[in-house]
Design a protein around this motif. Sequence first.
Motif, short mmCIF file in Angstrom:
data_model
loop_
_atom_site.label_atom_id
_atom_site.label_comp_id
_atom_site.label_asym_id
_atom_site.label_seq_id
_atom_site.Cartn_x
_atom_site.Cartn_y
_atom_site.Cartn_z
N UNK B 400 41.20 -25.22 -72.81
CA UNK B 400 42.40 -24.63 -73.63
C UNK B 400 42.32 -25.38 -75.03
N UNK B 401 42.03 -26.82 -74.83
CA UNK B 401 42.14 -27.53 -76.07
C UNK B 401 40.73 -27.24 -76.84
N UNK B 402 39.67 -27.09 -76.18
CA UNK B 402 38.35 -26.94 -76.80
C UNK B 402 38.32 -25.54 -77.64
N UNK B 403 38.99 -24.74 -77.14
CA UNK B 403 39.20 -23.34 -77.68
C UNK B 403 40.03 -23.56 -78.99
N UNK B 404 40.97 -24.34 -78.82
CA UNK B 404 42.12 -24.48 -79.86
C UNK B 404 41.59 -25.19 -81.11
N UNK B 405 40.35 -26.13 -80.83
CA UNK B 405 39.77 -26.95 -81.65
C UNK B 405 39.15 -26.45 -83.00
#
Lengths: 267, 406
Positions: B400-405
């Motif tokens: 999730x965080x990687x996608x939001x990066x």
Amino acid sequence: MSTVSPILENSRNVVAAATPVLIEFQGVYKIYDLGEVQVHALRGIDLSIAKGEFVAIMGASGSGKSTFMNLLGCLDRPTRGSCFLEGTDVSQLDKTELARIRNRKLGFVFQGFNLLSRTTALENVELPALYAHMKPEERMARAHEVLALVGLANREHHFPSQLSGGQQQRVAIARALMNHPAILLADEPTGNLDSRTSVEIMDIFQRLNAEQGITLVLVTHESDIARFARRIITFRDGRIRRDEQVTGRAIAAEVLPNLPTVDEDQD
Amino acid sequence: MDFASILRIAGRALKRNKMRSALTMLGIIIGVAAVIAMVAVGQGANEQVQEQLASLGTNMLFIIAGSHQAGAVNFGWWAVRTLTHQDEQAILHLVPTVKAAAVQVQSRKQVIYGNNNWATNIIGTEPAFFSIRNWDFSSGGPFTQQEVELSDNVCVLGNTVVENLFPYANPLGKTIQVGNLPFKIVGTLAPKGESANMGHDQDDLIVIPYTTMQKKITGQDWVQLIIAQAVSRQASTAAQQQITDLLHVRHRILPGQMNDFAVRNLADIENTAAATGHIMTLLLASIASVSLLVGGIGIMNIMLVSVTERTREIGIRMAVGATEKDVQTQFLMEAVVLSAIGGFTGIILGVGGSRLIATLAHWKVDVSTVSILVAVIFSIAIGVFFGYYPAQKAARLDPIEALRYE
Ligand SMILES: Nc1ncnc2c1ncn2[C@@H]1O[C@H](COP(=O)(O)OP(=O)(O)OP(=O)(O)O)[C@@H](O)[C@H]1O
Ligand SMILES: [Mg+2]
């Protein structure tokens, strides 16, 4: 698609026996612990979605829509409660098993498209098949098939930077369809698109829903877009506020001819 | 994911930043090339030393006139003048493991022919000397035993002396002045070149009968050195002991007393030189390995940058079903491809560089297959080792965080 077995095992589902339950959330909480404060993103979600439904999720910003989608998409696990997918409680699975479910059962469409840059449309679409160990010939055939399905047969070797927003989103949809998913999850898929292109995307969704029986769950802020779904669930402060069937459902194929043509992504 | 796809994805990722990939590889290229070239030079030098030691003579033993200690003052080698030609005869006839021996007396004198003169080393010895030391003649031959017995003024010239005294003429049969005595030239020695270990000119000498030397030049009745040849390499250790025992008796050295001589075994010297050579090679290789290590750290650095830059890509891959293992394999493969290509290029450069050193510096180099093999394995291992942490970091990302990066 297979009929769902837990109908007999799970008494709660007997009510829904006519249309098998695909997604079942039971008392789902998601609390982000930030040390000093705890953010209650979801506060007790009970919900079931049957196979073949087309659900729109609405609600104010921060109401927990994306959090809900992340749980549904097996990208995250709830703090409390259970999330059943085809009868399996995915909140109990490990990361590798979740990755496998994302790969085989789910398709994602994002607001920002999230295509790999400097990678052709075709290769972007093939990506899920690589992780599913699909044979190269089969993979190619399927990629051609899904790209044709979203009307991009002639754009296979284009890079994302050479495609319009609408076309990029269609590549993303094609990618989501690659491994024959049971559910398509779309978090604000039309957020970056103009209204005509948005309706074109909704047309694709409606066709996939009607013709292939794919279950769709879509987050949107626009009630116009939500009207293309069959059911609208409204979130507020991490709870389901309203859950209603759409009356006077809009059909994209009918709406499209009446919309002014923007000569943007047709050749 | 299948191996071909993993490899293709890794290749594409590296091609995307050609310059960066090339610079990262450069670290490994230089490291591997340095290791191969250094080991080649080290082993080459080693072989050269061994060859030259062998050229000193086969199964040789040196009996050196000993040092003399008076109180706290050590007078160094040759301070004791007790080693004689009789000792040599005794060794030759009484020690069964010795098959040949010759005495050696040394001095330094000016030698003159016509207008040319040259200061050189004079060795006084016996005819057996030449065969024990494997010295070949380019013309003429050794002086005879009879000439030794008669203390004749005959000499054999080393190549450097020939070059300096006879730039144009043929020296054979000519007479040169040694000090103020005339000497007839009976032979000239084939050139041997500089010795590897000390760099001194082995051709800068003349050889005369030891009797002539003792009676007419130095006036001494002792000898500095006896060289003896053992019957075989295995016998040389036994010969060393037997010679020591014999000289103990002849020189009346009591147990506990200091020897007035020393016996050196060339086989021992060869072993010492070989050991020194190996340490030298190891040292060169380890210095070169440091650059390989630095190259590995370069890979780790770039892979960490790459993981950060491609966070979003990792998020996308995870969303569509990549497992932690898939992501880890992908980044590990990139690191291994980087280091492997670097390694192979380094091998080509290392082998080429060794050849170049051989031709330019006239050094003996020896590129061993072992060092190439080790370089290949090592460079791939470096990719795995230094790629592991960045790959692990990539795999542990939260989708999730990687996608939001951004
Ligand atoms: N990783 C996180 N860490 C901490 N808090 C989070 C995290 N993700 C979401 N939240 C919080 O959870 C709540 C719900 O967020 P969520 O992203 O689900 O809202 P949303 O309904 O999707 O909003 P929007 O319509 O703006 O996308 C918000 O208050 C948000 O700040
Ligand atoms: Mg959101």
